[in-house]
Design an enzyme around this catalytic site. Sequence first.
Site, PDB file in Angstrom:
ATOM      1  N   ASN A  71      75.147 101.401  74.925  1.00  9.51           N
ATOM      2  CA  ASN A  71      75.413 100.202  75.722  1.00  9.51           C
ATOM      3  C   ASN A  71      76.568 100.454  76.678  1.00  9.51           C
ATOM      4  OD1 ASN A  71      76.928 100.268  73.265  1.00  9.51           O
ATOM      5  ND2 ASN A  71      77.452  98.118  73.485  1.00  9.51           N
TER       6      ASN A  71
ATOM      7  N   GLU B  36      79.023  98.253  79.191  1.00  9.97           N
ATOM      8  CA  GLU B  36      79.425  96.879  79.492  1.00  9.97           C
ATOM      9  C   GLU B  36      80.121  96.766  80.844  1.00  9.97           C
ATOM     10  OE1 GLU B  36      81.569  95.529  76.014  1.00  9.97           O
ATOM     11  OE2 GLU B  36      79.679  95.373  74.897  1.00  9.97           O
TER      12      GLU B  36
ATOM     13  N   CYS C 220      72.082  97.286  77.586  1.00  9.24           N
ATOM     14  CA  CYS C 220      71.912  97.673  76.185  1.00  9.24           C
ATOM     15  C   CYS C 220      71.523  99.154  76.045  1.00  9.24           C
ATOM     16  CB  CYS C 220      70.821  96.833  75.537  1.00  9.24           C
ATOM     17  SG  CYS C 220      71.253  95.101  75.318  1.00  9.24           S
TER      18      CYS C 220
ATOM     19  N   GLU D 152      69.190 100.560  74.150  1.00 10.12           N
ATOM     20  CA  GLU D 152      67.750 100.855  74.122  1.00 10.12           C
ATOM     21  C   GLU D 152      67.200 100.979  75.535  1.00 10.12           C
ATOM     22  OE1 GLU D 152      69.506  98.491  72.756  1.00 10.12           O
ATOM     23  OE2 GLU D 152      68.353  97.394  71.247  1.00 10.12           O
TER      24      GLU D 152
ATOM     25  N   CYS E  70      67.799  93.199  70.950  1.00  8.93           N
ATOM     26  CA  CYS E  70      67.868  91.843  71.507  1.00  8.93           C
ATOM     27  C   CYS E  70      66.540  91.498  72.194  1.00  8.93           C
ATOM     28  CB  CYS E  70      69.036  91.731  72.487  1.00  8.93           C
ATOM     29  SG  CYS E  70      68.727  92.515  74.088  1.00  8.93           S
TER      30      CYS E  70
ATOM     31  N   CYS F 232      65.679  93.468  75.411  1.00  9.82           N
ATOM     32  CA  CYS F 232      65.214  94.831  75.121  1.00  9.82           C
ATOM     33  C   CYS F 232      63.794  94.828  74.566  1.00  9.82           C
ATOM     34  CB  CYS F 232      66.170  95.521  74.148  1.00  9.82           C
ATOM     35  SG  CYS F 232      67.699  96.038  74.949  1.00  9.82           S
TER      36      CYS F 232
HETATM   37  N1  THU Z   1      73.534  95.502  72.561  1.00  7.43           N
HETATM   38  C1  THU Z   1      72.722  96.590  72.655  1.00  7.43           C
HETATM   39  O1  THU Z   1      73.111  97.638  73.191  1.00  7.43           O
HETATM   40  N2  THU Z   1      71.469  96.487  72.153  1.00  7.43           N
HETATM   41  C2  THU Z   1      70.972  95.366  71.573  1.00  7.43           C
HETATM   42  O2  THU Z   1      69.783  95.281  71.310  1.00  7.43           O
HETATM   43  C3  THU Z   1      71.878  94.269  71.227  1.00  7.43           C
HETATM   44  C4  THU Z   1      73.138  94.248  71.984  1.00  7.43           C
HETATM   45  C5  THU Z   1      74.883  95.596  73.124  1.00  7.43           C
HETATM   46  C6  THU Z   1      75.085  94.755  74.352  1.00  7.43           C
HETATM   47  C7  THU Z   1      76.579  94.537  74.330  1.00  7.43           C
HETATM   48  O3  THU Z   1      77.196  95.641  74.978  1.00  7.43           O
HETATM   49  C8  THU Z   1      76.935  94.571  72.856  1.00  7.43           C
HETATM   50  O4  THU Z   1      75.842  95.170  72.191  1.00  7.43           O
HETATM   51  C9  THU Z   1      77.204  93.210  72.242  1.00  7.43           C
HETATM   52  O5  THU Z   1      76.174  92.340  72.470  1.00  7.43           O
END
Ligand code: THU
Length: 133
Positions: free
Chosen positions: A42, A44, A53, A55, A88, A91
């Site tokens: 991920n 940000e 994210c 994935e 999520c 994704c």
């Molecule tokens: N996140 C992911 O990388 N994958 C997911 O399926 C759920 C959330 C990340 C996004 C963000 O950087 C952090 O987790 C908190 O939500």
Amino acid sequence: MKDEELMQQAVEARQLSYSPYSNFKVGAALLCKDGKVFLGANVENSAYPLCMCAERNALYNAMMNGYKRADFVALAIAADTDAPCSPCGACRQVISELFPRDGEILLTNLKGDSYKTNIDELLPLAFSGDDLK
Ligand code: THU
């Protein structure tokens, strides 16, 4: 490649995470038919909706290297969660578009718990390009 090895690569991909806001590192590892593995983590942004994210980054990483849905075999996702880390909703929709229906999706955490699933279980009744015809 064994499921455990791919999940370990997803755990290690967490080191690539840029997550200064959530401090929640997610890693993903996408296995292709030729044995190549593409990683994602991920990434940000201070403007929160721009966060990407793990994935999706793994899938986009593979596609930017010329690989596509038919090349993908398995996708592992890892984070420091109580239960195996589940993707999520955004994704799930992207996986549904870019990853094969029969592809294995391996969810794991740092304790070594795991759950093997597929996109039909994660996103039943998905909206797809077929709906646009
Ligand atoms: N996140 C992911 O990388 N994958 C997911 O399926 C759920 C959330 C990340 C996004 C963000 O950087 C952090 O987790 C908190 O939500």
